[in-house]
Write an enzyme that holds these catalytic residues in place. Structure first.
Site, PDB file in Angstrom:
ATOM      1  N   GLY A 279      48.465  40.638  66.160  1.00  0.00           N
ATOM      2  CA  GLY A 279      48.249  41.388  67.407  1.00  0.00           C
ATOM      3  C   GLY A 279      49.388  42.302  67.801  1.00  0.00           C
ATOM      4  CG  HIS A 352      43.010  50.073  59.283  1.00  0.00           C
ATOM      5  ND1 HIS A 352      43.038  51.245  60.000  1.00  0.00           N
ATOM      6  CD2 HIS A 352      44.021  49.317  59.776  1.00  0.00           C
ATOM      7  CE1 HIS A 352      44.014  51.198  60.894  1.00  0.00           C
ATOM      8  NE2 HIS A 352      44.622  50.039  60.781  1.00  0.00           N
TER       9      HIS A 352
HETATM   10  C1  LIG Z   1      48.504  48.245  62.717  1.00  0.00           C
HETATM   11  S1  LIG Z   1      49.373  46.956  63.463  1.00  0.00           S
HETATM   12  C2  LIG Z   1      48.157  46.413  64.606  1.00  0.00           C
HETATM   13  C3  LIG Z   1      48.722  45.583  65.698  1.00  0.00           C
HETATM   14  C4  LIG Z   1      47.735  45.188  66.803  1.00  0.00           C
HETATM   15  N1  LIG Z   1      46.557  44.496  66.293  1.00  0.00           N
HETATM   16  C5  LIG Z   1      47.355  46.391  67.635  1.00  0.00           C
HETATM   17  O1  LIG Z   1      46.249  46.913  67.464  1.00  0.00           O
HETATM   18  O2  LIG Z   1      48.189  46.821  68.443  1.00  0.00           O
HETATM   19  C6  LIG Z   1      49.377  45.707  62.206  1.00  0.00           C
HETATM   20  C7  LIG Z   1      50.173  44.457  62.565  1.00  0.00           C
HETATM   21  O3  LIG Z   1      50.090  43.525  61.474  1.00  0.00           O
HETATM   22  C8  LIG Z   1      51.304  42.792  61.466  1.00  0.00           C
HETATM   23  N2  LIG Z   1      51.468  42.042  60.196  1.00  0.00           N
HETATM   24  C9  LIG Z   1      51.798  42.540  58.982  1.00  0.00           C
HETATM   25  N3  LIG Z   1      51.835  41.540  58.075  1.00  0.00           N
HETATM   26  C10 LIG Z   1      51.503  40.402  58.722  1.00  0.00           C
HETATM   27  C11 LIG Z   1      51.358  39.037  58.318  1.00  0.00           C
HETATM   28  N4  LIG Z   1      51.543  38.663  57.041  1.00  0.00           N
HETATM   29  N5  LIG Z   1      50.998  38.127  59.242  1.00  0.00           N
HETATM   30  C12 LIG Z   1      50.805  38.498  60.528  1.00  0.00           C
HETATM   31  N6  LIG Z   1      50.939  39.777  60.974  1.00  0.00           N
HETATM   32  C13 LIG Z   1      51.276  40.722  60.078  1.00  0.00           C
HETATM   33  C14 LIG Z   1      52.330  43.891  61.700  1.00  0.00           C
HETATM   34  O4  LIG Z   1      53.600  43.400  62.060  1.00  0.00           O
HETATM   35  C15 LIG Z   1      51.656  44.719  62.799  1.00  0.00           C
HETATM   36  O5  LIG Z   1      52.021  44.270  64.078  1.00  0.00           O
END
Ligand SMILES: C[S@@+](CC[C@H](N)C(=O)[O-])C[C@H]1O[C@@H](n2cnc3c(N)ncnc32)[C@H](O)[C@@H]1O
Length: 466
Positions: A279, A352
């Site tokens: 999130g 995505h």
């Molecule tokens: C595009 S952002 C979207 C964040 C949020 N859902 C929003 O819409 O504001 C993708 C998120 O995935 C997180 N992320 C990446 N790898 C991850 C993992 N292995 N476990 C949990 N979160 C992860 C990133 O840190 C980032 O905050």
């Protein structure tokens, strides 16, 4: 029918639809500001009327198709070919804080020498870049080398006082609506990564790679880490902060309240648990909690982002932390999901971000932790085809595909495709068509039960355990 309109058809379509738009606006007391008017919170509100929005799409699509019909093909090709120059010019304008510097000058504008003095860059070069943007309706050249805002460039102003930005440029985006952070993210890292798309596609080591750390972005940033690992490094604090706020910027571009309207949040009882999977700092969760204070949400993300999330909630909605209606939890989503009684798994802009093998792993972990009634709510792009989809792959959710027969909406409908390419560049990932979502669900034990297509880049897909 596609591309079959001639210039008279297009001109009549524009003129008839403009007449309808004016009628709609008159009936609802909506004002469409001219380009030289000021950008304000309300200046764009005429778009939120559904019928006005539809008419605008037709008019802009038809006007762009008319231009494409009449312009020499080489000019259309070079508009696309020169896209990277526009990106570079935009990056300079935003990173030199030109929008904030121009704010105080008002409609008479400022000479490029004065702007450049404040920004600490060469005034001749800056003037040429601003002129390049002004020619595309971003800023306005009111006299030779004198620039001011128009309604479009006004959106690039963070609203922060210029001296505050210069005292602490690293905090420029904190507390803003995130739109400028998003522009900076795309024009810096996004631009660097996209320059290496071809090299990445040609190199046998990466041409068919499906790992997030083997995409064009790695060449652009000179790293072997995935973007997430790269921005978790202590020295990337600015980029990490900017990314978190930029996600707020993504939300600011979406139709207001889309997340609140897509699902009936009020139907959830007070003991329901919502997991905002990956999130970020909790932008969507904050929107939901502000509107439905009876809910409980757990935002999960990687540890470095959870640290930023804590600061964000302490500043913006500390009561929710104290009452524990919001919990911020470090969790790697590719490991088994620890919460086994969630009512909702919310995934916004997550599927995505990953090559499909990872998405299947994530969805499978969620399925294993799901109860028979746990809902999967996915906010992401449902990638539309640029043709009608009437073939054997069509399914019951594909009817509303946001196309207008006979028109290619061009830059009036570019967002879903731009997002798709951004995912290719950043993470070796992709947006999904409806059929691709269905396939992901099938392998991981979910079934699609609903789709709402907004058509401007954010759509909504709902699934239940199969
Ligand atoms: C595009 S952002 C979207 C964040 C949020 N859902 C929003 O819409 O504001 C993708 C998120 O995935 C997180 N992320 C990446 N790898 C991850 C993992 N292995 N476990 C949990 N979160 C992860 C990133 O840190 C980032 O905050």
């Amino acid at each position: 029918m596609y591309d079959a309109y001639d210039i008279t058809d297009l001109s009549n379509l524009i003129s008839d639809t403009v007449s309808s738009l004016v009628q709609i606006c008159n009936a609802h007391s909506l004002h469409i500001p001219r380009l030289d008017e000021k950008f304000t919170q309300d200046s764009e509100s005429f778009r939120s009327n559904k019928d006005a929005g539809k008419a605008i799409k037709i008019i802009t699509g038809a006007a762009l198709q008319l231009a494409a019909t009449l312009m020499p093909p080489q000019e259309t090709i070079f508009q696309v070919t020169h896209g990277h120059f526009k990106t570079a010019a935009m990056r300079v304008a935003v990173s030199c804080h030109v929008p904030e510097i121009l704010r105080d000058a008002g409609p008479k504008g400022l000479h490029s020498k004065t702007i450049a003095e404040k920004s600490g860059v060469d005034d001749g070069r800056l003037a040429r870049l601003l002129r390049y943007l002004a020619n595309r309706h971003v800023f306005r050249e009111v006299a030779p080398d004198v620039f001011t805002h128009n309604r479009i460039s006004g959106m690039l102003d963070t609203g922060k006082p210029v001296d505050v930005i210069f005292q602490d440029p690293e905090s420029k985006h904190d507390g803003t609506n995130g739109f400028v952070a998003l522009v900076e993210l795309y024009t810096s890292d996004g631009h660097k990564g996209s320059s290496y798309l071809l090299e990445n596609m040609k190199d046998p080591k990466t041409s068919h790679a499906t790992e997030a750390n083997q995409g064009p972005m790695q060449r652009g940033l000179g790293t072997e880490m995935s973007y997430w690992e790269w921005y978790s490094q202590p020295e990337r604090l600015y980029e990490r902060r900017r990314f978190g706020v930029a996600m707020k910027g993504v939300a600011s571009m979406e139709p207001p309240g889309f997340i609140l309207k897509a699902f009936d949040w009020s139907s959830l009882s007070a003991d329901s648990i919502i997991i905002d999977v990956a999130g970020g700092i909790g932008i969507s969760s904050m929107e939901i909690l502000k509107a439905f204070p009876h809910l409980n949400i757990i935002v999960q993300d990687i540890p470095a982002v959870v640290e930023e999330a804590v600061k964000f909630w302490e500043k913006e909605l500390p009561d929710a932390l104290v009452s524990q209606r919001i919990k911020l939890q470090a969790h790697d989503m590719f490991t088994p999901q620890p919460i086994q009684n969630a009512s909702i798994f919310l995934l916004k802009d997550i599927l995505h971000n990953w090559p499909d093998a990872y998405s299947v792993k994530l969805l499978t972990h969620l399925r294993e932790a799901a109860t028979p009634t746990t809902r999967l709510l996915i906010f992401d792009t449902v990638l539309p085809y640029t043709c009608d989809n009437t073939g054997p792959t069509v399914d019951e959710f594909a009817t509303e595909n946001n196309r207008i027969p006979g028109l290619s909406l061009g830059s009036a409908n570019e967002m879903p495709y731009s997002r798709d390419i951004a995912m290719m560049v950043w993470l070796n990932a992709q947006e999904h068509t409806l059929g691709q979502f269905r396939a992901l669900f099938k392998i991981s034990g979910w079934r699609m039960v609903g789709v709402t297509r907004d058509g401007f880049g954010l759509d909504y897909v709902e699934a239940l355990p199969s």
